[in-house]
Design an enzyme around this catalytic site. Structure first.
Site, mmCIF file in Angstrom:
data_model
loop_
_atom_site.group_PDB
_atom_site.id
_atom_site.type_symbol
_atom_site.label_atom_id
_atom_site.label_comp_id
_atom_site.label_asym_id
_atom_site.label_seq_id
_atom_site.Cartn_x
_atom_site.Cartn_y
_atom_site.Cartn_z
ATOM 1 N N HIS A 1 0.857 -1.188 0.000
ATOM 2 C CA HIS A 1 0.000 0.000 0.000
ATOM 3 C C HIS A 1 0.895 1.241 0.000
ATOM 4 O O HIS A 1 0.666 2.158 -0.772
ATOM 5 C CB HIS A 1 -0.916 -0.036 1.222
ATOM 6 C CG HIS A 1 -1.919 1.065 1.267
ATOM 7 N ND1 HIS A 1 -2.819 1.293 0.239
ATOM 8 C CD2 HIS A 1 -2.184 2.008 2.216
ATOM 9 C CE1 HIS A 1 -3.587 2.321 0.554
ATOM 10 N NE2 HIS A 1 -3.220 2.784 1.739
ATOM 11 N N GLU B 1 2.398 -0.975 7.952
ATOM 12 C CA GLU B 1 2.410 -2.010 6.925
ATOM 13 C C GLU B 1 3.674 -2.856 7.023
ATOM 14 O O GLU B 1 3.617 -4.091 6.897
ATOM 15 C CB GLU B 1 2.288 -1.402 5.531
ATOM 16 C CG GLU B 1 2.162 -2.471 4.446
ATOM 17 C CD GLU B 1 1.852 -1.916 3.084
ATOM 18 O OE1 GLU B 1 1.482 -2.708 2.195
ATOM 19 O OE2 GLU B 1 1.980 -0.678 2.876
ATOM 20 N N LYS C 1 3.407 3.648 -5.583
ATOM 21 C CA LYS C 1 2.897 4.989 -5.265
ATOM 22 C C LYS C 1 4.022 6.017 -5.206
ATOM 23 O O LYS C 1 3.750 7.226 -5.265
ATOM 24 C CB LYS C 1 2.139 4.973 -3.937
ATOM 25 C CG LYS C 1 0.760 4.329 -3.985
ATOM 26 C CD LYS C 1 0.025 4.532 -2.677
ATOM 27 C CE LYS C 1 -1.358 3.889 -2.681
ATOM 28 N NZ LYS C 1 -1.293 2.427 -2.559
ATOM 29 N N HIS D 1 -1.067 8.569 -4.771
ATOM 30 C CA HIS D 1 -2.136 7.726 -4.228
ATOM 31 C C HIS D 1 -3.450 8.001 -4.953
ATOM 32 O O HIS D 1 -4.025 9.086 -4.835
ATOM 33 C CB HIS D 1 -2.290 7.998 -2.732
ATOM 34 C CG HIS D 1 -3.189 7.044 -2.029
ATOM 35 N ND1 HIS D 1 -3.780 5.958 -2.641
ATOM 36 C CD2 HIS D 1 -3.629 7.009 -0.735
ATOM 37 C CE1 HIS D 1 -4.511 5.304 -1.775
ATOM 38 N NE2 HIS D 1 -4.433 5.933 -0.610
ATOM 39 N N PHE E 1 -9.261 4.433 4.896
ATOM 40 C CA PHE E 1 -9.863 5.108 6.041
ATOM 41 C C PHE E 1 -11.046 4.278 6.554
ATOM 42 O O PHE E 1 -11.763 3.640 5.780
ATOM 43 C CB PHE E 1 -10.351 6.496 5.644
ATOM 44 C CG PHE E 1 -9.261 7.541 5.555
ATOM 45 C CD1 PHE E 1 -7.934 7.220 5.746
ATOM 46 C CD2 PHE E 1 -9.587 8.862 5.273
ATOM 47 C CE1 PHE E 1 -6.943 8.194 5.673
ATOM 48 C CE2 PHE E 1 -8.602 9.845 5.187
ATOM 49 C CZ PHE E 1 -7.280 9.507 5.388
#
Length: 413
Positions: free
Chosen positions: A305, A316, A337, A342, A401
Site C-alpha cells: 500500500h 504495513e 505509489k 495515491h 480510512f
C-alpha cells in the site's frame, strides 16, 4: 478461492499519472519515472499541498463520445476508458457470449466530487433551477458499472463496493468470489477516481494527510523514507477482466495469472490511523494466504500500500513482519505509489496491474525516493532501481480510512 471454479485475469486497462495505456505506464514504472507534478486543475496557491498525480493527454470523447463525455464526471471518464481498454485487451466478444453471465464491479473512493462542486456553485449563483438534471446519475459511484453494463449489454451483477482506498481491491476480490460462487463467468472489476478538486484537496490537507513538498513534486512521494510527510493525491483508473478458468480456456484467452486468494480485515481502531504493529494489515495478508491455500514462504513479491505517510508505512512494514515472520526479510517489496502518488479508490486496480506485469516480466518495480529508510522500516523495499527476478506468487495490498483492509494474491498457472 475455495471453489472448483478457478479465477484468472485475462485483460487489463489503465489511466494513470504515469501513462494511459499498459505499455507506457509500465515502462515509466520500471524506469522509476515519477508522474507527480504541480497541480494545474485549479489555482492552488491557497492550499497547503499544491502537487498531484494528474492525468495528461486524455480525451474522454475519444473513448465514450463527446455527448456522453459532457454528461459525466471525470472519474466516470477514467473508469470507462480503462474498462474499455481491459475488455479489448482480453479479446472479449460479448456477441458470442452469454451476457447474463458477465457483470461489472467498479468502485471509487469519493465519486463525482468535481460535479458536486460545480452544481453547488451553480446553485449558489442561480438557485435550484441551475442544478443539472443529470447531477445525481453523474456523481453516484455505481454509475461506472451501470454505464459499462449498458454499453455492452451485460446482464450479470452490476454494482460498486465503496471502501475508501481499498475500494478497487474489494471490487476485484468480491468479483472473483462471485465467479467462484457461480454468479458469473466474467467480471469487469477495479476502481477509478478523480479527486484533485478544491474540496477534496482541502479536506485531505486539513487532515494533514498530504505531502507539502511542493517545490519538489517528483520526490514528494517517498514511502518508508525518513523524510516522508504524507501522500500525494492522484487520479486515474485500473480495471481487470476476471474470468472463470475453463471459460477463458474455451475461448482461447491469453491468461495473465490466477487470482488465487483474497483477504480482508478491519483494524477496528481509528478512522484514519492504523494500529501500532500493523495487526489489521497482517490479518488481511494472512487471510489471502488462507484463501489461496498457500504458505507464506511461497510469496515472492508484495506490492505494498506504501502511501508515504509516517504511521501507515510503519504499520504495513510491521504487518508484513507479523504475517510472514522471517520470510519477510526475503520478500521483494515495493511501493509504486512513489511514482504514481495515491489514487484512492483506484489505487488497488492500478497496483494490481503493476503486480501482474511484474510477474509477467520477472521485474520488481522500484520504490523511488527511498534515500534513507526510517528506523523500523528495515525490509527490502527495492530502492531506486527495478530488479530482475522470477515472480511466481505476488500480493497487492490496499488499506483505507475506516480501518478497512484488502489483499489480492496472484500466482502463475
Amino acid at each position: 478461492m475455495r471453489s472448483d471454479r478457478r479465477i484468472v485475469v485475462t485483460g487489463m486497462g489503465i489511466i494513470s499519472p504515469v501513462g494511459n495505456d499498459i505499455d507506457s505506464a509500465w515502462d515509466n514504472i520500471v524506469h522509476g519515472r515519477s508522474g507527480i507534478s504541480t497541480l494545474d486543475e485549479f489555482a492552488p496557491e491557497l492550499f497547503a499541498s499544491r502537487i498531484a498525480g494528474q492525468i495528461s493527454d486524455f480525451d474522454a470523447a475519444a473513448w465514450i463520445g463527446p455527448k456522453d463525455a459532457r454528461k459525466y464526471d471525470p472519474f466516470t471518464h477514467y473508469g470507462l476508458a480503462a474498462a474499455i481498454q481491459a475488455i479489448e485487451h482480453a479479446g472479449l466478444d460479448f456477441e458470442r457470449m452469454d451476457r447474463t453471465r458477465a457483470g461489472t464491479l467498479i468502485g471509487a473512493g469519493v465519486g463525482g466530487i468535481k460535479t458536486i462542486e460545480q452544481n453547488y456553485d451553480a446553485y449558489l449563483k442561480g438557485g435550484p433551477r441551475r442544478i443539472s438534471p443529470l447531477f445525481v446519475p453523474a456523481t453516484i459511484i455505481n454509475i461506472v458499472s451501470g454505464l459499462l453494463s449498458i454499453r455492452y449489454g451485460l446482464q450479470g451483477p452490476s454494482f460498486s463496493i465503496v471502501s475508501a482506498c481499498t475500494s478497487a481491491n474489494h471490487n476485484i476480490g468480491e468479483s472473483a468470489r462471485m465467479i467462484a460462487y457461480g454468479d458469473a463467468d466474467v467480471m469487469i472489476a477495479g476502481g477509478c477516481e478523480f479527486a484533485t478538486t478544491p474540496t477534496a484537496m482541502g479536506g485531505f490537507a486539513s487532515a494533514k494527510a498530504l505531502s507539502t513538498n511542493n517545490d519538489n513534486p517528483t520526490t514528494a512521494s517517498r514511502p518508508w523514507d525518513q523524510d516522508r510527510d504524507g501522500f500525494v493525491l492522484s487520479n486515474g483508473a485500473g480495471i481487470l477482466v476476471l474470468e472463470e478458468l475453463e471459460h477463458a480456456r474455451a475461448r482461447g484467452a491469453n491468461i495473465l495469472a490466477e487470482l488465487a486468494g483474497f483477504g480482508m480485515s478491519s483494524d477496528a481502531h481509528h478512522i484514519t490511523q492504523p494500529p501500532e504493529g500493523g495487526d489489521g494489515a497482517a490479518r488481511s495478508m494472512h487471510n489471502a494466504l488462507l484463501d489461496a491455500g498457500i504458505s507464506a514462504d511461497q510469496v515472492d513479491y508484495v506490492n505494498a500500500h506504501g502511501t508515504s505517510t509516517p504511521l501507515g508505512d510503519q504499520a504495513e512494514s510491521d504487518g508484513i513482519k507479523r504475517c510472514f515472520g522471517e520470510h519477510a526479510y526475503r520478500l521483494a517489496i515495493s511501493s509504486t505509489k512513489s511514482m504514481t502518488g495515491h489514487l484512492l479508490g483506484a489505487a488497488g486496480g492500478v497496483e494490481a496491474i503493476f503486480t501482474l506485469l511484474a510477474m509477467r516480466d520477472g521485474v520488481v518495480p522500484p520504490t523511488i525516493n527511498l534515500d534513507q529508510p526510517s528506523p523500523g522500516c528495515d525490509l527490502d523495499y527495492t530502492p531506486h532501481q527495478a530488479r530482475e527476478m522470477p515472480i511466481s506468487t505476488a500480493m497487492s495490498n490496499s488499506f483505507g480510512f475506516g480501518g478497512t483492509n484488502g489483499t489480492l494474491l496472484f500466482k502463475k498457472l
